[in-house]
Design an enzyme around this catalytic site. Structure first.
Site, PDB file in Angstrom:
ATOM      1  N   HIS A 149       0.844  -1.198   0.000  1.00 10.31           N
ATOM      2  CA  HIS A 149       0.000   0.000   0.000  1.00 10.31           C
ATOM      3  C   HIS A 149       0.885   1.256   0.000  1.00 10.31           C
ATOM      4  O   HIS A 149       0.697   2.162  -0.818  1.00 10.31           O
ATOM      5  CB  HIS A 149      -0.912  -0.049   1.230  1.00 10.31           C
ATOM      6  CG  HIS A 149      -1.713   1.187   1.481  1.00 10.31           C
ATOM      7  ND1 HIS A 149      -3.087   1.218   1.386  1.00 10.31           N
ATOM      8  CD2 HIS A 149      -1.348   2.440   1.839  1.00 10.31           C
ATOM      9  CE1 HIS A 149      -3.526   2.429   1.662  1.00 10.31           C
ATOM     10  NE2 HIS A 149      -2.486   3.197   1.956  1.00 10.31           N
ATOM     11  N   GLU A 150       1.860   1.285   0.917  1.00 10.06           N
ATOM     12  CA  GLU A 150       2.747   2.453   1.008  1.00 10.06           C
ATOM     13  C   GLU A 150       3.554   2.624  -0.281  1.00 10.06           C
ATOM     14  O   GLU A 150       3.756   3.738  -0.769  1.00 10.06           O
ATOM     15  CB  GLU A 150       3.692   2.332   2.209  1.00 10.06           C
ATOM     16  CG  GLU A 150       2.999   2.250   3.575  1.00 10.06           C
ATOM     17  CD  GLU A 150       2.145   3.466   3.901  1.00 10.06           C
ATOM     18  OE1 GLU A 150       2.379   4.544   3.333  1.00 10.06           O
ATOM     19  OE2 GLU A 150       1.219   3.343   4.698  1.00 10.06           O
ATOM     20  N   HIS A 153       1.694   4.313  -3.155  1.00  5.98           N
ATOM     21  CA  HIS A 153       1.533   5.767  -2.990  1.00  5.98           C
ATOM     22  C   HIS A 153       2.665   6.547  -3.667  1.00  5.98           C
ATOM     23  O   HIS A 153       2.489   7.697  -4.044  1.00  5.98           O
ATOM     24  CB  HIS A 153       1.508   6.136  -1.502  1.00  5.98           C
ATOM     25  CG  HIS A 153       0.140   6.048  -0.880  1.00  5.98           C
ATOM     26  ND1 HIS A 153      -1.000   6.461  -1.529  1.00  5.98           N
ATOM     27  CD2 HIS A 153      -0.266   5.610   0.335  1.00  5.98           C
ATOM     28  CE1 HIS A 153      -2.047   6.258  -0.729  1.00  5.98           C
ATOM     29  NE2 HIS A 153      -1.631   5.740   0.398  1.00  5.98           N
ATOM     30  N   GLU A 210      -6.736   6.103  -1.184  1.00  6.79           N
ATOM     31  CA  GLU A 210      -6.453   5.012  -0.246  1.00  6.79           C
ATOM     32  C   GLU A 210      -7.010   3.683  -0.756  1.00  6.79           C
ATOM     33  O   GLU A 210      -6.383   2.639  -0.593  1.00  6.79           O
ATOM     34  CB  GLU A 210      -7.019   5.341   1.137  1.00  6.79           C
ATOM     35  CG  GLU A 210      -6.371   6.548   1.798  1.00  6.79           C
ATOM     36  CD  GLU A 210      -4.859   6.416   1.953  1.00  6.79           C
ATOM     37  OE1 GLU A 210      -4.392   5.286   2.199  1.00  6.79           O
ATOM     38  OE2 GLU A 210      -4.153   7.418   1.802  1.00  6.79           O
ATOM     39  N   ASP A 214      -4.918   0.384  -1.455  1.00  2.77           N
ATOM     40  CA  ASP A 214      -5.268  -0.918  -0.854  1.00  2.77           C
ATOM     41  C   ASP A 214      -5.282  -2.003  -1.931  1.00  2.77           C
ATOM     42  O   ASP A 214      -4.698  -3.080  -1.754  1.00  2.77           O
ATOM     43  CB  ASP A 214      -6.672  -0.859  -0.209  1.00  2.77           C
ATOM     44  CG  ASP A 214      -6.650  -0.169   1.158  1.00  2.77           C
ATOM     45  OD1 ASP A 214      -5.559  -0.024   1.729  1.00  2.77           O
ATOM     46  OD2 ASP A 214      -7.741   0.203   1.640  1.00  2.77           O
ATOM     47  N   HIS A 272      -9.412   7.027   4.517  1.00  2.00           N
ATOM     48  CA  HIS A 272      -9.405   5.559   4.489  1.00  2.00           C
ATOM     49  C   HIS A 272     -10.836   5.052   4.657  1.00  2.00           C
ATOM     50  O   HIS A 272     -11.599   5.591   5.455  1.00  2.00           O
ATOM     51  CB  HIS A 272      -8.558   4.989   5.627  1.00  2.00           C
ATOM     52  CG  HIS A 272      -7.144   5.485   5.634  1.00  2.00           C
ATOM     53  ND1 HIS A 272      -6.776   6.641   6.285  1.00  2.00           N
ATOM     54  CD2 HIS A 272      -6.030   5.000   5.058  1.00  2.00           C
ATOM     55  CE1 HIS A 272      -5.479   6.832   6.097  1.00  2.00           C
ATOM     56  NE2 HIS A 272      -5.002   5.861   5.359  1.00  2.00           N
ATOM     57  N   ARG A 278     -12.353  -2.012   3.332  1.00  2.83           N
ATOM     58  CA  ARG A 278     -10.961  -2.121   2.888  1.00  2.83           C
ATOM     59  C   ARG A 278     -10.693  -3.574   2.502  1.00  2.83           C
ATOM     60  O   ARG A 278      -9.836  -3.853   1.677  1.00  2.83           O
ATOM     61  CB  ARG A 278      -9.983  -1.685   3.990  1.00  2.83           C
ATOM     62  CG  ARG A 278     -10.084  -0.199   4.300  1.00  2.83           C
ATOM     63  CD  ARG A 278      -8.987   0.268   5.227  1.00  2.83           C
ATOM     64  NE  ARG A 278      -7.723   0.434   4.515  1.00  2.83           N
ATOM     65  CZ  ARG A 278      -6.664   1.087   5.012  1.00  2.83           C
ATOM     66  NH1 ARG A 278      -6.722   1.612   6.214  1.00  2.83           N
ATOM     67  NH2 ARG A 278      -5.566   1.210   4.307  1.00  2.83           N
TER      68      ARG A 278
HETATM   69 ZN    ZN Z   1      -2.375   5.204   2.333  1.00  2.46          ZN
END
Ligand code: ZN
Length: 310
Positions: A149-150, A153, A210, A214, A272, A278
């Site tokens: 996920h990070e 980004h 977000e 995900d 989020h 999620r």
């Molecule tokens: Zn994030």
């Protein structure tokens, strides 16, 4: 540190991050919407990411900070003064690329676009996020998806604004942005259909970045797990296959319990989505999940029109 996040754990998470970055590289190379010129820049940026796992190579020197038992106020004041002096001492010096913005015991993680680094302190690399007693399937599903996920980004509508060195420079073409938005709009529609509480729906636009991260994070972590398994089929654990346990690990990472009042507030302010979506929002777009659990068309976790950005 040895007891809670020793060299063996650090080594294992570093290997996991390396597998995730290789998966991200393959994913970018195969993206149907990103232009070849932008893919090239994306790969340069990917290779330049600094991975900071557990604790820094060089520990910060706190020897000049006096901590006195029984003096909470004094400790707080002296700590603030220590940090203030540490920040002032940076003036006129080059950026310290080895710096951590979180301390090793912090239970959190981040990707910093200006440093182009991902930071996972030891405090976060504990059960349930990372469990050294568990095998890869569960850990890739849980902490692996978060690392993924990070990572995404760094390459999405947020990361496009910063280059490999962290300088403010948009490296996407107009065409990339248009194609990204086209695919992302599918997620806006999907998540806007989810109910937070009573008749209040999620805001698909607020949560878009977000939700896309995900989806990308889980996909990349899954690719990385398959690569790590190397074609071997591990024995079932508790009656579940490795693929199934990957998704169970991801779901467990999102367990939460909210009162209606806070769910209502977060639905309108938090970028989020709530934990339930999620999970369900991501896996209902994934043929990999449907195969793992033998879902068939028309079932709740099989979306007729699947969304995909990464
Ligand atoms: Zn994030």
């Amino acid at each position: 540190m040895e007891q809670y996040f020793g060299a063996e754990s650090k080594n294992r998470v570093e290997k996991m991050v390396a597998a995730l970055e290789r998966a991200m590289e393959r994913d970018i190379a195969d993206l149907p919407w990103m232009t070849p010129a932008t893919k090239k820049l994306a790969l340069v940026k990917l290779k330049a990411i600094a991975n900071k796992i557990g604790y820094p190579d060089q520990w910060r020197d706190y020897s000049s900070l006096k901590i006195v038992r029984g003096d909470a106020l004094g400790n707080s004041q002296r700590s603030n003064a220590f940090e203030f002096r540490r920040q002032l001492a940076k003036i006129g010096k080059p950026v310290d690329r080895m710096e951590w913005q979180m301390s090793p015991p912090t239970v959190n993680a981040y990707y910093d676009a200006q440093m182009n680094d991902i930071v996972f302190p030891a405090g976060f690399l504990q059960p349930p996020a990372f469990d050294k007693a568990m095998d890869d399937a569960v850990n890739f599903g849980n902490i692996g998806s978060t690392i993924g996920h990070e990572l995404t980004h760094g390459f999405d509508d947020e990361g496009r604004q910063f280059d490999a060195k962290g300088n403010l420079r948009d490296w996407w073409t107009v065409e990339d942005a248009r194609e990204f938005e086209k695919r992302a709009s599918c997620l806006v529609t999907e998540y806007s259909g989810f109910t937070a509480v009573d008749d209040l729906k999620l805001n698909g636009k607020l949560t878009l970045g977000e939700n896309a991260a995900d989806a990308g994070g889980v996909r990349i972590a899954y690719m990385a797990l398959l690569e790590t398994m190397g074609g071997k089929i591990p024995p079932k654990v508790d009656g579940y296959t490795a693929e199934q346990r990957f998704f169970l690990g991801y779901a467990q990472g999102n367990c939460e319990n909210l009162r209606d009042e806070i769910a209502r507030l977060l639905a309108q302010t938090d970028p989020h989505s709530p934990g339930k979506y999620r999970v369900n929002g991501v896996v209902s777009n994934m043929p990999e999940f449907q195969k793992a659990f033998s879902c068939s068309a028309g079932q709740p976790m099989v979306r007729a029109k699947a969304c995909r950005v990464w």
